[in-house]
Design a protein around this motif. Structure first.
Motif, mmCIF file in Angstrom:
data_model
loop_
_atom_site.group_PDB
_atom_site.id
_atom_site.type_symbol
_atom_site.label_atom_id
_atom_site.label_comp_id
_atom_site.label_asym_id
_atom_site.label_seq_id
_atom_site.Cartn_x
_atom_site.Cartn_y
_atom_site.Cartn_z
ATOM 1 N N ARG A 64 0.738 -1.166 0.138
ATOM 2 C CA ARG A 64 -0.105 0.266 -0.234
ATOM 3 C C ARG A 64 1.099 1.256 -0.493
ATOM 4 N N LEU A 65 0.476 2.153 -1.034
ATOM 5 C CA LEU A 65 1.181 3.297 -0.820
ATOM 6 C C LEU A 65 0.445 4.378 -0.570
ATOM 7 N N PRO A 66 0.122 4.844 0.330
ATOM 8 C CA PRO A 66 -0.856 5.961 0.606
ATOM 9 C C PRO A 66 -0.600 7.520 0.037
ATOM 10 N N ALA A 67 -1.417 7.892 -1.493
ATOM 11 C CA ALA A 67 -1.716 8.826 -2.244
ATOM 12 C C ALA A 67 -0.732 7.774 -3.764
ATOM 13 N N GLY A 68 -0.611 6.735 -3.557
ATOM 14 C CA GLY A 68 0.676 6.760 -4.617
ATOM 15 C C GLY A 68 1.936 7.641 -4.284
ATOM 16 N N LEU B 262 1.947 -2.010 -11.313
ATOM 17 C CA LEU B 262 1.066 -1.350 -10.608
ATOM 18 C C LEU B 262 -0.369 -0.981 -11.098
ATOM 19 N N THR B 263 -1.197 -0.973 -9.639
ATOM 20 C CA THR B 263 -2.732 -1.485 -9.280
ATOM 21 C C THR B 263 -3.701 0.009 -9.642
ATOM 22 N N SER B 264 -4.969 0.059 -10.052
ATOM 23 C CA SER B 264 -5.496 0.561 -9.540
ATOM 24 C C SER B 264 -6.847 1.135 -8.561
ATOM 25 N N ARG B 265 -5.350 1.144 -8.140
ATOM 26 C CA ARG B 265 -5.182 2.022 -6.453
ATOM 27 C C ARG B 265 -4.121 2.842 -6.097
ATOM 28 N N GLY B 266 -3.677 2.632 -7.214
ATOM 29 C CA GLY B 266 -2.044 3.534 -7.046
ATOM 30 C C GLY B 266 -0.938 3.265 -6.033
ATOM 31 N N ASN B 267 -1.219 1.174 -5.776
ATOM 32 C CA ASN B 267 -0.677 1.163 -4.853
ATOM 33 C C ASN B 267 0.780 -0.011 -5.902
ATOM 34 N N ASN C 209 -5.234 2.201 2.262
ATOM 35 C CA ASN C 209 -5.707 2.131 0.960
ATOM 36 C C ASN C 209 -6.359 3.880 1.059
ATOM 37 N N ILE C 210 -5.478 4.740 0.813
ATOM 38 C CA ILE C 210 -5.937 6.231 0.358
ATOM 39 C C ILE C 210 -5.437 6.177 -1.423
ATOM 40 N N VAL C 211 -6.012 6.600 -2.381
ATOM 41 C CA VAL C 211 -5.669 7.054 -3.145
ATOM 42 C C VAL C 211 -6.569 9.124 -3.590
ATOM 43 N N THR D 231 -0.247 6.271 -9.887
ATOM 44 C CA THR D 231 -1.539 7.185 -10.141
ATOM 45 C C THR D 231 -2.903 5.558 -10.413
ATOM 46 N N PRO D 232 -4.231 6.076 -10.501
ATOM 47 C CA PRO D 232 -4.871 4.502 -10.178
ATOM 48 C C PRO D 232 -4.965 4.359 -11.535
#
Length: 455
Positions: A53-57, A81-86, A120-122, A318-319
């Protein structure tokens, strides 16, 4: 110790619908969330997978180099890279959990073992960089850091599912449509709107109170979910009469004052930043880049970090499986853009790769019916405009976009192509044999031109 936890079994089909059984007017989760993390590895066909998890990417240059080293030493030499910016490391061996955890802790990527799956923070990836968004959007990045700190300081939030999502939108409407459980939207004048799930009312509160209110909303969700007893992982899974509005009502009783409610703004179709140079009001430049099909080689990751002499300089994942590189001089931006294009990253705003995504597919996923990445590349044509396209190896559709999109799903013998999420979407898909690549490419191109009006 946590780093030595055994890997979880493969996640069953239907993603968020897994492990749910019908109970008349509601659904029930039969067991806990098996979503992978950095300490809880997932067994895949290509080895084990770690999801960071990368908060805010946000990723510092030093952390990016540490991930590149980990991927080369322990994994397959890529960062997904994932659809949540992780980010995900794949192809990990079955004896590397402790080593990986130590590497991540040393890089500052595991501030709390107990909370690592719930961060999990986008956030709007161009916030504070292009002058768009409410009051320039700069507050959103501070919100993200503060919310992450508050989540990691709570004794309650470790009970959140690894799928529970926070979205912090700077007012431009890019991440607000991503289906988050708690959404913060910046407003001009320093206020913020807080929305729970798809609630038809939002709370208006001072921007400085927004991160703490977001954490309190997540804790209120846990209380409601526990009372309903259905094991919900997400707000949308709460049973009728105990949904988003119930969480909002409970939240209001836990806030320091009775903030007013207001209808949230209309939700637009999310649009990822186009590749290229982003000019900031302060005279600095940023680069918006895409990773082809969301995969960065370790060489590309090191190249992204190479321009930052200060190891604390940041990258923003980015997401939409891209990377934003902020804080460059105008002279450096042009040179860096050419360097990164030569390294294989997408820098052209008219590139056919823009809006194109795919799940892992074969051989990495045992459930996939095709090598979707190779098939997507084989049918790639010029003119990447219109709806986003997502190729899926099975009906789970892992990582598909929100809003209107072109759904390309493997059937075993070919692909079903359909438009999803638009007002006039078709009820049936067009089935095309895999051997007819020209027809498949034409069908995808035609579907991209569909009406973008969402349902």
């Amino acid at each position: 110790m946590l780093a030595a936890m055994p890997p979880t079994p493969a996640i069953p089909p239907h993603r968020d619908e897994t492990l749910i059984r019908d109970r008349g007017d509601a659904c029930v989760r039969d067991r806990g969330d098996a979503c992978p993390g950095a300490l809880r590895l997932h067994s895949a066909a290509d080895g084990f997978l770690a999801r960071l998890r990368l908060p805010a990417g946000l990723l510092t240059a030093r952390q990016a180099r540490a991930l590149a080293d980990a991927a080369d030493r322990l994994g397959d030499g890529h960062l997904s890279l994932t659809s949540r910016g992780n980010a995900e490391l794949r192809g990990l061996g079955d004896d590397c959990a402790t080593i990986l955890a130590d590497l991540l802790r040393a890089a500052g990527l595991l501030p709390s073992d107990r909370h690592e799956r719930v961060r999990n923070i986008v956030a709007s990836p161009l916030a504070g960089l292009d002058g768009q968004g409410a009051d320039g959007g700069a507050a959103v990045q501070e919100w993200a850091r503060e919310l992450d700190r508050l989540l990691c300081a709570s004794d309650t939030t470790p009970a959140l599912s690894g799928r529970f999502l926070f979205a912090l939108d700077d007012g431009r409407g890019d991440v607000a449509p991503l289906g988050a459980d708690v959404t913060l939207i910046a407003e001009s004048g320093g206020t913020a709107l807080l929305r729970v799930g798809d609630d038809d009312q939002a709370l208006r509160l001072p921007g400085g109170d927004a991160p703490r209110a977001a954490r309190t909303a997540a804790e209120a969700f846990l209380t409601v979910a526990r009372e309903t007893g259905n094991g919900s992982w997400r707000v949308r899974e709460l049973p009728p009469g105990h949904g988003a509005a119930a969480v909002r009502d409970l939240l209001r009783t836990r806030l320091p004052q009775p903030y007013p409610t207001t209808p949230p703004p209309p939700v637009p179709t999310p649009a990822p930043p186009r590749p290229g140079v982003v000019v900031s009001p302060d005279g600095t430049h940023a680069l918006s880049l895409l990773a082809p099909l969301g995969r960065l080689t370790t060489a590309q990751l090191r190249q992204l970090a190479a321009g930052a002499h200060d190891g604390s300089a940041e990258l923003r994942m980015t997401p939409w499986r891209g990377v934003v590189v902020p804080g460059l001089s105008p002279e450096a931006a042009g040179a860096r853009l050419r360097e990164l294009a030569a390294a294989g990253l997408i820098t052209d705003p008219a590139s056919p790769w823009y809006g194109l995504g795919a799940c892992t597919g074969r051989p990495g996923c045992a459930k996939s019916l095709s090598d979707v990445r190779a098939d997507a590349v084989a049918t790639l044509r010029q003119g990447g405009t219109g709806l986003p396209v997502h190729w899926s190896g099975c009906a789970r559709r892992c990582g598909h976009p929100h809003g209107a999109w072109v759904d390309v799903v493997a059937t075993g013998d070919g692909y079903d192509v359909a438009v999803r999420g638009t007002r006039d979407q078709a009820d049936t898909a067009t089935t095309i044999p895999l051997t007819d690549t020209d027809r498949l490419a034409d069908a995808v191109a035609s579907a991209r031109a569909a009406d973008r009006t969402t349902t």
